[in-house]
Design an enzyme around this catalytic site. Structure first.
Site, mmCIF file in Angstrom:
data_model
loop_
_atom_site.group_PDB
_atom_site.id
_atom_site.type_symbol
_atom_site.label_atom_id
_atom_site.label_comp_id
_atom_site.label_asym_id
_atom_site.label_seq_id
_atom_site.Cartn_x
_atom_site.Cartn_y
_atom_site.Cartn_z
ATOM 1 N N LYS A 75 1.031 -1.196 -0.022
ATOM 2 C CA LYS A 75 0.098 0.130 -0.174
ATOM 3 C C LYS A 75 0.797 1.124 0.026
ATOM 4 O O LYS A 75 1.737 1.181 0.745
ATOM 5 C CB LYS A 75 -0.847 -0.109 1.379
ATOM 6 N N SER A 128 1.474 0.153 -14.680
ATOM 7 C CA SER A 128 0.095 0.366 -15.050
ATOM 8 C C SER A 128 -0.274 -0.805 -15.845
ATOM 9 O O SER A 128 0.399 -1.614 -16.505
ATOM 10 C CB SER A 128 -0.071 1.390 -16.069
ATOM 11 N N LYS A 182 3.885 8.057 -14.375
ATOM 12 C CA LYS A 182 2.910 7.246 -14.017
ATOM 13 C C LYS A 182 1.745 7.863 -13.658
ATOM 14 O O LYS A 182 0.553 7.884 -13.949
ATOM 15 C CB LYS A 182 3.162 6.206 -13.013
ATOM 16 N N HIS A 185 0.303 9.393 -16.576
ATOM 17 C CA HIS A 185 -0.445 8.693 -17.240
ATOM 18 C C HIS A 185 -1.937 8.342 -16.609
ATOM 19 O O HIS A 185 -2.916 8.308 -17.291
ATOM 20 C CB HIS A 185 0.235 7.077 -17.152
ATOM 21 N N ASN A 186 -2.030 8.453 -15.374
ATOM 22 C CA ASN A 186 -3.481 8.203 -14.788
ATOM 23 C C ASN A 186 -4.246 9.523 -14.844
ATOM 24 O O ASN A 186 -5.460 9.727 -15.127
ATOM 25 C CB ASN A 186 -3.212 8.054 -13.371
ATOM 26 N N GLU A 189 -5.675 9.066 -18.092
ATOM 27 C CA GLU A 189 -6.714 8.277 -18.111
ATOM 28 C C GLU A 189 -8.091 8.931 -17.624
ATOM 29 O O GLU A 189 -9.104 8.556 -18.072
ATOM 30 C CB GLU A 189 -6.303 7.168 -17.088
ATOM 31 N N TYR A 190 -7.626 9.756 -16.626
ATOM 32 C CA TYR A 190 -9.244 10.465 -15.958
ATOM 33 C C TYR A 190 -9.685 11.172 -17.410
ATOM 34 O O TYR A 190 -11.053 11.003 -17.396
ATOM 35 C CB TYR A 190 -8.557 11.419 -15.051
#
Ligand code: NDP
Length: 474
Positions: A75, A128, A182, A185-186, A189-190
């Site tokens: 985590k 990812s 990364k 990248h996210n 993606e959103y």
């Protein structure tokens, strides 16, 4: 020790990554805080390769060849720090710790610097592809030193996804560069998902199509320039029927989008860098607004359009495809611009072509047109904005008129399209020969004597607004 590499943290991601390593022939030492997970992994998948179970981190370290390589998949946040602390006490100079969690790049920079002091390599690695990617081949974005990459790079390239024979893994740059890329990248993606969702909404509310018909539209779109994993799974989700009620699945899902934070991080960092990502910001805000249930309730009786929006053009579906494509290009242009800005700020020297190349497979935003983005940055590494690339300029100039019609139609119909319209505003802002920023400067000078520059002379000026309105050089 006999194991080539170790993995600690064997939940969904770590367990699958360990199996991926084992299936690729690496004897892998495995450890988890709760040992039941380690035992379950070995008993369920032990036949897929060589696993060396370890009850403690000390045992894990003992079972590794030198220099030791340990992947942390726990985590993100405090748990990662706790595991790093314990590991660092067990490892020796030259050993490598790789963090594959979703760490914030600033944490990665801090951890890398601290471990470097102790002679340890720290490779903050963006991964990812979710659960399936971890097992079958993710897109891998490692940061850290060149020296560390020389060690772990070949292993990572082996377990990464592959497109056209090339691994979806590249050394992104020093310290936090991998986790930064990364994060962006996210963010993309959103934006991508928001644009897809708005397109679905317009197909339903304006074109009057049912979810199953919209699934067909997306299936068709997936044959062309829009071909991508997200478009493909949109068709799957829209085509799904809720087994309990028989209703379209999308109609039984609560319309409040949640988030885990990487989109918010992207926008926050963009604000810090002063490099705008409005498409990503709109997507993050759209999720937040969807969850603002009480505000939505108190505003629910506000009027919509009082004039009928008029006939829906027969070409509306094709227009929408063009609008989605244009807005998607704008969002990618924003993401790449932001990576470029950070690369400059932190001295990372990120290879933008390489970044586009490793996003072609394994990851959530994998898409056909990333080939073209890679090509754009390969031929012109100094490219300032993706929309200025010859190929994409040509593409967007073909799409822009349809894009305008869609945004106009959405406004007239009262269907919110923040992503599609903000993308168009971004495009129009960039191409404008004059911006009303001139007036903003005038206002700033009026109330705060903040000064302005002129179009015809160098220097900074101030107008004596409350005096005779003459101009002074400042
Ligand atoms: P989780 O994020 O749910 O984390 C669970 C794992 O962390 C378990 O192995 C757990 O051990 C361990 N853990 C939690 N706290 C501690 C602690 N204090 N000390 C030691 N171990 C601890 O697992 P995921 O597999 O979903 O994700 C792992 C990482 O990968 C995360 O950073 C996540 O953000 C990132 N990631 C996830 C993706 C996904 O699709 N899920 C995609 C890409 C990255 P225990 O079993 O003992 O509780």
């Amino acid at each position: 020790g006999t194991a080539a590499i170790g993995v600690t943290g064997l939940a969904t991601m770590g367990g699958n990554l360990a199996r991926n390593l084992a299936r690729n022939g690496y004897p892998v030492a495995v450890h988890n805080r709760t040992s039941a997970r380690t035992e379950a992994l070995v008993s369920e998948h032990g036949d897929e390769g060589v696993f060396v179970p370890a009850g403690t981190l000390a045992e894990l370290v003992d079972s590794l060849q030198r220099p030791r390589q340990v992947i942390i998949m726990v985590k993100a946040g405090g748990a990662t720090d706790a595991v790093i602390d314990e590991l660092a006490g067990l490892l020796e100079p030259g050993d490598i710790i790789l963090d594959g969690g979703n760490a914030h790049f600033a944490d990665t920079r801090r951890r890398e610097a601290a471990l470097r002091e102790r002679g340890l390599h720290f490779v903050g690695t963006g991964i990812s592809g979710g659960e399936e990617g971890a097992l079958l081949g993710p897109s891998i974005m490692p940061g850290g030193s060149v020296e560390a990459y020389r060690q772990v790079g070949p292993v990572l390239e082996n377990i990464a996804a592959e497109v056209d024979g090339a691994p979806c893994c590249v050394h992104v740059g020093p310290d936090g560069a991998g986790h930064f890329v990364k994060m962006v990248h996210n963010g993309i993606e959103y934006a991508d998902m928001q644009l897809i969702a708005e397109s679905y909404d317009l197909l339903r509310a304006v074109a009057g199509l049912a979810p199953a018909e919209i699934a067909e539209v997306f299936r068709t779109w997936n044959q062309g320039d829009l071909e991508s994993y997200l478009i493909e799974i949109t068709a799957e989700v829209l085509g799904h029927t809720d087994p309990e009620t028989g209703a379209p699945f999308v109609d039984v899902v609560a319309d409040r989008a949640e988030q885990k934070g990487t989109g918010r991080w992207t926008v926050r960092e963009a604000l810090e860098l002063g490099d705008p990502v409005p498409g990503i910001a709109e997507a993050v805000f759209a999720r937040a607004l969807s969850g603002a249930v009480r505000q939505r309730e108190v505003c629910a009786s506000l009027p919509g359009p009082t004039e009928p929006p008029g006939e829906v053009r027969s070409g509306f579906v094709d227009d929408l495809r063009e609008a989605l494509y244009g807005a998607k290009l704008a969002a990618y242009a924003q993401g790449f611009s932001m990576i470029s800005a950070a690369s400059e700020q932190y001295g990372w020297n990120v290879d933008l072509a390489g970044t586009a190349r490793i996003w072609r497979g394994g990851c959530i935003i994998r898409a056909r047109f990333l080939d073209r983005i890679a090509e754009a940055y390969r031929t012109r590494p100094e490219l300032l904005n993706l929309l200025a690339d010859d190929y994409f300029a040509e593409q967007v100039s073909r799409s822009q008129q349809a894009w305008r019609r869609v945004v106009g139609t959405a406004a007239a119909a009262g269907v919110p399209a923040p992503g599609l319209s903000s993308g168009l505003a971004y495009y129009d802002t960039l191409r404008a020969s004059r911006l009303p920023a001139a007036l903003v400067q005038g206002l700033r000078d009026y109330f705060g004597a903040h000064t302005y520059q002129r179009v015809d002379r160098d220097g900074y000026f101030h107008t004596l607004w409350s005096g005779d309105r003459s101009e002074t050089a400042s």
